[in-house]
Design an enzyme around this catalytic site. Structure first.
Site, PDB file in Angstrom:
ATOM      1  N   SER A   1       0.835  -1.199   0.000  1.00 47.25           N
ATOM      2  CA  SER A   1       0.000   0.000   0.000  1.00 47.25           C
ATOM      3  C   SER A   1       0.875   1.258   0.000  1.00 47.25           C
ATOM      4  O   SER A   1       1.607   1.495  -0.945  1.00 47.25           O
ATOM      5  CB  SER A   1      -0.978  -0.031   1.170  1.00 47.25           C
ATOM      6  OG  SER A   1      -2.112   0.776   0.896  1.00 47.25           O
TER       7      SER A   1
ATOM      8  N   LYS B   1     -21.330  17.717   8.394  1.00 47.45           N
ATOM      9  CA  LYS B   1     -20.299  18.073   9.362  1.00 47.45           C
ATOM     10  C   LYS B   1     -19.921  16.908  10.266  1.00 47.45           C
ATOM     11  O   LYS B   1     -18.758  16.778  10.657  1.00 47.45           O
ATOM     12  CB  LYS B   1     -20.758  19.263  10.219  1.00 47.45           C
ATOM     13  CG  LYS B   1     -19.666  19.839  11.122  1.00 47.45           C
ATOM     14  CD  LYS B   1     -18.493  20.340  10.309  1.00 47.45           C
ATOM     15  CE  LYS B   1     -17.396  20.914  11.187  1.00 47.45           C
ATOM     16  NZ  LYS B   1     -16.226  21.343  10.413  1.00 47.45           N
TER      17      LYS B   1
END
Length: 301
Positions: free
Chosen positions: A121, A173
């Site tokens: 990765s 949010k």
């Protein structure tokens, strides 16, 4: 008088013990201060090849970027070896290291990557910026993907009687809040973020390895692979360990015989040294739960 005489051996032992403890502490402080004043290199401050170690979970790139930047401005350094043993980590640190490697190459420094036990990765993201990549046949690499993990403790809060209330100025949010389930709209929003970062990963490999993105997309699904498999897929250039990497790079830059290596001394906090590394700062950061979800190039079984 007799009681006083009986207490004297106890006092004498206590004083001796305290002197021993204070003396031991003073010696440890002197060693710690002395090691801090030593040069920042294990080896010579001059040499043709620098070795930069990329180890563990990537959550901060500052030390590695600073090393690479120093070598970029060091006229004596002609080549750099990245010794990578990392499953990746946060996205931004991998990208910052990748960009600094590209600067090295743009400044006519030859960069080789040597993969250790694992370079997956984000570890592979860094490696693909190098001019040439070597891995052991059994190195674990690949995992070309991005991930963002969330926990949901909504049912737990109900059981303990907690009723959270969130005041927010925008509907997204508190996306990913562990206190409630994610809406389909929120899930799509985050999926788009992860997909965009995944696309950046593919583009970085395409640039570093000079491969068409269409070929990378075929294997950019998070799969893990061995170094031998990665060679067949052209994700690495050759099978070999660190010593072979040193030999090949030395030959590439025209060094005859054994090249002089520069390797930065690992900086250890006094507390880590005092505890003999029983819990290093890197390990503590790895094990400590994150207060918020991290967008990561990370492979974890």
């Amino acid at each position: 008088m007799q009681a006083t005489n009986q207490n004297m051996p106890q006092r004498s032992f206590f004083r001796s013990f305290m002197r021993f403890v204070l003396g031991l502490f003073a010696v440890m402080v002197l060693i710690a201060v002395g090691s801090a004043l030593l040069p920042d290199r294990w080896k010579s401050t001059s040499g043709e090849i620098a070795v930069v170690n990329v180890q563990g979970l990537l959550m901060d790139s500052r030390d590695i970027v600073n090393q690479l930047s120093d070598y970029r401005h060091n006229s004596q350094v002609r080549g750099v070896i990245l010794r990578i043993d990392s499953p990746g980590g946060a996205v931004a640190p991998a990208q910052e290291i990748y960009n600094e490697i590209m600067k090295l190459r743009a400044n006519s420094k030859t960069v080789y990557a040597s993969m250790g036990t694992v370079a997956a990765s984000g570890g592979y993201y860094i490696a693909c910026a190098a001019d040439y990549i070597l891995a052991n046949p059994g190195t674990l690499t690949g995992s070309i993907s991005a991930v963002m993990a969330f926990n949901n403790i909504e049912e737990l809060t109900k059981k303990v009687g907690v009723k959270p209330k969130v005041i927010k100025s925008g509907k997204f949010k508190d996306v990913g809040s562990p206190l409630r389930s994610m809406t389909p709209e929120e899930q799509k929003l985050l999926q788009d973020v992860v997909d965009d970062v995944h696309k950046q990963f593919v583009q970085a490999i395409a640039k570093g390895r000079n491969m068409p993105p269409s070929e990378i997309h075929k294997i950019a699904d998070g799969r893990i692979m061995t170094g031998q498999q990665a060679l067949k897929l052209k994700l690495i250039d050759e099978v070999g360990g660190l010593e072979k990497t040193i030999e090949l790079l030395a030959k590439k830059i025209g060094v005859t015989g054994r090249p002089k290596l520069i390797e930065q001394k690992e900086k250890t906090d006094f507390l880590d040294w005092f505890l003999q590394g029983s819990l290093s700062s890197g390990l503590a950061e790895t094990l400590a739960p994150s207060p918020h979800p991290r967008l990561q190039y990370l492979w974890f079984p």
